[in-house]
Design an enzyme around this catalytic site. Sequence first.
Site, mmCIF file in Angstrom:
data_model
loop_
_atom_site.group_PDB
_atom_site.id
_atom_site.type_symbol
_atom_site.label_atom_id
_atom_site.label_comp_id
_atom_site.label_asym_id
_atom_site.label_seq_id
_atom_site.Cartn_x
_atom_site.Cartn_y
_atom_site.Cartn_z
ATOM 1 C CG ASN A 1 29.418 19.608 -24.474
ATOM 2 O OD1 ASN A 1 28.510 19.223 -25.205
ATOM 3 N ND2 ASN A 1 29.278 19.711 -23.168
ATOM 4 C CB VAL B 1 30.444 29.432 -19.827
ATOM 5 C CG1 VAL B 1 29.462 30.255 -20.633
ATOM 6 C CG2 VAL B 1 31.627 30.295 -19.415
ATOM 7 C CG ASP B 2 27.268 24.125 -21.709
ATOM 8 O OD1 ASP B 2 27.677 23.062 -22.223
ATOM 9 O OD2 ASP B 2 26.191 24.669 -22.024
ATOM 10 C CB SER C 1 39.002 26.874 -25.468
ATOM 11 O OG SER C 1 38.201 26.161 -26.398
ATOM 12 C CB THR C 2 40.526 29.949 -20.992
ATOM 13 O OG1 THR C 2 39.304 30.552 -20.521
ATOM 14 C CG2 THR C 2 40.985 30.629 -22.274
ATOM 15 C CG ASP D 1 27.522 35.245 -14.037
ATOM 16 O OD1 ASP D 1 27.084 34.696 -13.022
ATOM 17 O OD2 ASP D 1 27.374 34.774 -15.182
HETATM 18 N N1 APR Z 1 30.674 33.945 -16.804
HETATM 19 C C1 APR Z 1 31.820 34.206 -17.478
HETATM 20 N N2 APR Z 1 32.860 33.353 -17.538
HETATM 21 C C2 APR Z 1 32.736 32.182 -16.878
HETATM 22 C C3 APR Z 1 31.571 31.827 -16.150
HETATM 23 C C4 APR Z 1 30.513 32.777 -16.137
HETATM 24 N N3 APR Z 1 29.372 32.545 -15.487
HETATM 25 N N4 APR Z 1 31.757 30.573 -15.625
HETATM 26 C C5 APR Z 1 32.990 30.185 -15.985
HETATM 27 N N5 APR Z 1 33.591 31.139 -16.734
HETATM 28 C C6 APR Z 1 34.931 31.133 -17.335
HETATM 29 C C7 APR Z 1 35.925 30.139 -16.815
HETATM 30 O O1 APR Z 1 36.580 30.661 -15.663
HETATM 31 C C8 APR Z 1 36.871 30.039 -17.999
HETATM 32 O O2 APR Z 1 37.788 31.109 -17.955
HETATM 33 O O3 APR Z 1 34.752 30.782 -18.701
HETATM 34 C C9 APR Z 1 35.975 30.244 -19.217
HETATM 35 C C10 APR Z 1 35.655 28.980 -20.000
HETATM 36 O O4 APR Z 1 35.538 27.884 -19.106
HETATM 37 P P1 APR Z 1 34.530 26.666 -19.361
HETATM 38 O O5 APR Z 1 33.169 27.101 -19.049
HETATM 39 O O6 APR Z 1 35.117 25.481 -18.656
HETATM 40 O O7 APR Z 1 34.571 26.433 -20.959
HETATM 41 P P2 APR Z 1 35.633 25.663 -21.866
HETATM 42 O O8 APR Z 1 37.019 25.737 -21.324
HETATM 43 O O9 APR Z 1 35.369 26.204 -23.239
HETATM 44 O O10 APR Z 1 35.176 24.139 -21.782
HETATM 45 C C11 APR Z 1 33.939 23.784 -22.335
HETATM 46 O O11 APR Z 1 33.259 22.752 -20.302
HETATM 47 O O12 APR Z 1 31.420 23.444 -19.162
HETATM 48 C C12 APR Z 1 31.876 22.501 -20.025
HETATM 49 O O13 APR Z 1 29.946 21.849 -21.312
HETATM 50 C C13 APR Z 1 31.170 22.582 -21.353
HETATM 51 O O14 APR Z 1 32.169 20.579 -22.142
HETATM 52 C C14 APR Z 1 32.202 21.979 -22.251
HETATM 53 C C15 APR Z 1 33.513 22.496 -21.672
#
Ligand code: APR
Length: 188
Positions: A30, A39-40, A127-128, A16
Amino acid sequence: MEAMIGNTKLLFIRGDITEQDTRAIVNAANSGLLGGGGVDGAIHRAGGPQILEECKQIRSTKGICPAGQAVITGAGRLKADYVIHTVGPIWSGGGGGEDELLRQAYANSLKLAVKNGVKTISFPSISTGAYRFPRDRAAAIAVKAVYEFVKESAAIDEVRFVLFNDDILKAFELAWEKLGCAGDSRDC
Ligand code: APR
């Protein structure tokens, strides 16, 4: 798994990102910079309202953060000192420059870290998730972007890829091996 690029340690960790004690952690934000899910959401929840307050300040002075760019704030209650908020591209089939924007997100996050004297940094797999970038393609772009930056800059001591599940961890480890730098990349 861990490797070396010159004197920079590269770590591939299942975990995490909010729990990492690197000086900076990278948020997959974003363009609006005002929080979200994934993650956000995790970083804002764990770090507390101070992070959002700083993001609002940045929004009011600089406007939105375009894909590929990055901004930096404090880290509130997190172990890290900084959060580098970068915006990855939304996958739309690959014909809209998504690969280059993803590369820029990693490179600009590292540039901002160096500019702020940060020598240890953790990345999620940008982005994944919600942005639907194909996992293996994103992993290859990520490890190559970090490798190319770090081999030119001795300013970073440690880069962690912090991956949320085994599939994405394996994708990143495989991407590193395919880059031809498996193990010690001093002879890369
Ligand atoms: N720690 C590490 N990795 C994480 C965590 C965490 N706590 N939570 C999620 N992930 C992973 C997800 O499984 C994925 O593989 O991080 C990767 C990126 O996923 P997202 O958080 O959905 O980010 P992204 O694909 O870049 O999309 C960004 O999603 O959360 C919203 O506000 C954000 O609009 C933006 C979009």
